[in-house]
Each structure stands twice: as structure tokens, then as C-alpha cells.
Scaffold this motif. Sequence first.
Motif, PDB file in Angstrom:
ATOM      1  N   LYS A   4       0.758  -1.282  -0.139  1.00  0.00           N
ATOM      2  CA  LYS A   4      -0.044   0.048   0.034  1.00  0.00           C
ATOM      3  C   LYS A   4       0.854   1.352  -0.038  1.00  0.00           C
ATOM      4  CE  LYS A   4      -3.881  -2.030   2.366  1.00  0.00           C
ATOM      5  NZ  LYS A   4      -4.973  -2.026   3.489  1.00  0.00           N
ATOM      6  N   VAL A   5       2.037   0.911   0.473  1.00  0.00           N
ATOM      7  CA  VAL A   5       2.933   2.433   0.686  1.00  0.00           C
ATOM      8  C   VAL A   5       4.259   1.990   0.110  1.00  0.00           C
ATOM      9  CG1 VAL A   5       4.141   3.939   2.217  1.00  0.00           C
ATOM     10  CG2 VAL A   5       1.744   3.052   2.823  1.00  0.00           C
ATOM     11  N   TYR A   7       8.007   3.786  -0.788  1.00  0.00           N
ATOM     12  CA  TYR A   7       9.074   4.976  -0.405  1.00  0.00           C
ATOM     13  C   TYR A   7      10.146   4.452  -1.226  1.00  0.00           C
ATOM     14  CZ  TYR A   7      11.665   8.053   2.356  1.00  0.00           C
ATOM     15  OH  TYR A   7      12.697   9.187   2.820  1.00  0.00           O
ATOM     16  N   SER A  65      -3.089   2.677  -3.523  1.00  0.00           N
ATOM     17  CA  SER A  65      -1.762   2.571  -2.780  1.00  0.00           C
ATOM     18  C   SER A  65      -0.998   4.156  -2.911  1.00  0.00           C
ATOM     19  CB  SER A  65      -0.991   1.626  -3.466  1.00  0.00           C
ATOM     20  OG  SER A  65      -0.867   1.709  -4.761  1.00  0.00           O
ATOM     21  N   ARG A 120      -0.304   8.759  -6.099  1.00  0.00           N
ATOM     22  CA  ARG A 120      -1.539   8.177  -5.468  1.00  0.00           C
ATOM     23  C   ARG A 120      -1.967   7.140  -6.752  1.00  0.00           C
ATOM     24  NH1 ARG A 120      -5.097  11.392  -2.468  1.00  0.00           N
ATOM     25  NH2 ARG A 120      -4.361  10.269  -0.640  1.00  0.00           N
ATOM     26  N   ILE A 159       5.642   9.818   6.600  1.00  0.00           N
ATOM     27  CA  ILE A 159       4.764   8.717   5.929  1.00  0.00           C
ATOM     28  C   ILE A 159       4.224   7.759   6.870  1.00  0.00           C
ATOM     29  CG2 ILE A 159       4.975   6.868   4.156  1.00  0.00           C
ATOM     30  CD1 ILE A 159       7.746   8.487   2.929  1.00  0.00           C
ATOM     31  N   PHE A 163       0.175   7.131   6.848  1.00  0.00           N
ATOM     32  CA  PHE A 163      -0.331   5.908   6.074  1.00  0.00           C
ATOM     33  C   PHE A 163       0.360   4.958   7.025  1.00  0.00           C
ATOM     34  CE2 PHE A 163      -0.294   9.091   2.599  1.00  0.00           C
ATOM     35  CZ  PHE A 163      -1.559   8.848   2.375  1.00  0.00           C
ATOM     36  N   LYS A 168       4.339  -2.090   3.637  1.00  0.00           N
ATOM     37  CA  LYS A 168       5.392  -0.940   3.289  1.00  0.00           C
ATOM     38  C   LYS A 168       6.782  -1.464   2.502  1.00  0.00           C
ATOM     39  CE  LYS A 168       5.576   1.032   7.363  1.00  0.00           C
ATOM     40  NZ  LYS A 168       4.767   0.255   8.125  1.00  0.00           N
TER      41      LYS A 168
END
Length: 195
Positions: A4-5, A7, A65, A120, A159, A163, A168
Motif C-alpha cells: 500500500k505504501v 517509499y 496505494s 497516488r 509517511i 499511512f 510498506k
Amino acid sequence: MKYKVIYADPPWIQKAGRKMSGYKIVDGKEIWNSEHSKPEDLPYDTMTVDEICKMPVKELICKDSVLFMWVTNKYLLQAEKVIKAWGFEYVACITWRKNRMGGGLGGVVRISSEYLLFCRRGNLKAVGNIPESVIDAKRPYVNGYPCHSKKPEVFREIIEQCFPYEEKLELFARHETKGWDVFGNEVENSIEINH
């Protein structure tokens, strides 16, 4: 696993600036002395924009996500190509205003900022306090010297706060972080990515 996340701090191709040795304080600011004026190569492998785009990130993300991706000034206009290739749409930008050292990269302009692009896919909602669009944060130091390309932890904390999901992934990670899967050439990877 689907994430979902995401970085990411892609290894964009550029020079590292001039080699530094020592520093002095001028008017209350830390100014680094240059040993010579020729820019150095980065101390890690880099990738072209096309190589970054080809990473199969689309296969790793959930329908809903978010992506937080670092980009330097040089690649700001090309970042959209990566964002779209990875299956996201650009939403907003957080500017990291760094403490300046020496002349900065760029030649004509003293570049003392980097950008964390918020992107997004779908409709994953943020919770908690929403961050400001400009954040002042000191460069991370290792053994008394600024660590090239390492980002302040405050951005990861933002972050995680906005979220707070378990799924992640940090791409191009430099170290392992509790609660995150990691992929990069400086860490033991938690996942395998074929590219």
C-alpha cells in the motif's frame, strides 16, 4: 505480497559535487572547503530514467496505494515518466530545504533542496496530521560528515504517520527499517524484484 505504501529514492545519474575536506563557519553557516573544482562521481551505482521506469513496481502495489518518491532538481521534469510507468499519478510535492554546504550542486543556482513527490493510485486515505509542503531538516551525518543522498528520518516518520499500514516497501533502501520490507543494493533484500 502487494504493498500500500512505497517509499523510493531512485539512484538518478548525476555528479556528487566537489570533494570536500573539513569545514569552517562563516556568518553562522557551515561552509565546506573544496579540494578541487571538478565534480566527483557518486559513491554508488546509478540508473537511467528508462531503467528506473522498467522496474516492475506496478506488479507490487495494491489497487489503492501511495508512492513517496525522491527526485533531485535535475530530474524533476522527468520524474513523471517514472510515476506513470509505476502505475501512479502525481498529487503533491514536499520540499526538503537542506542546510547549505559550500556552493551546492548546479553551477548557476545553489541547489539546497530535494523533492519528495507524493503520488497516488486509487483512493488510499491519509490519517493524522498532514505535513507542511516545505520541511527544514539537517542532512544526516555519519562520522561527522554528511552522508551523501541519505534522507532525514523525519520524512519516513511523516509517511508512517499519514499511512500507518503494514504493507510498506522501501525501494533503493540503504538500511533495514522495522516495519518495512526493503529492496536495494546496500541491504539484505526482503523481497526479490526481477528487472
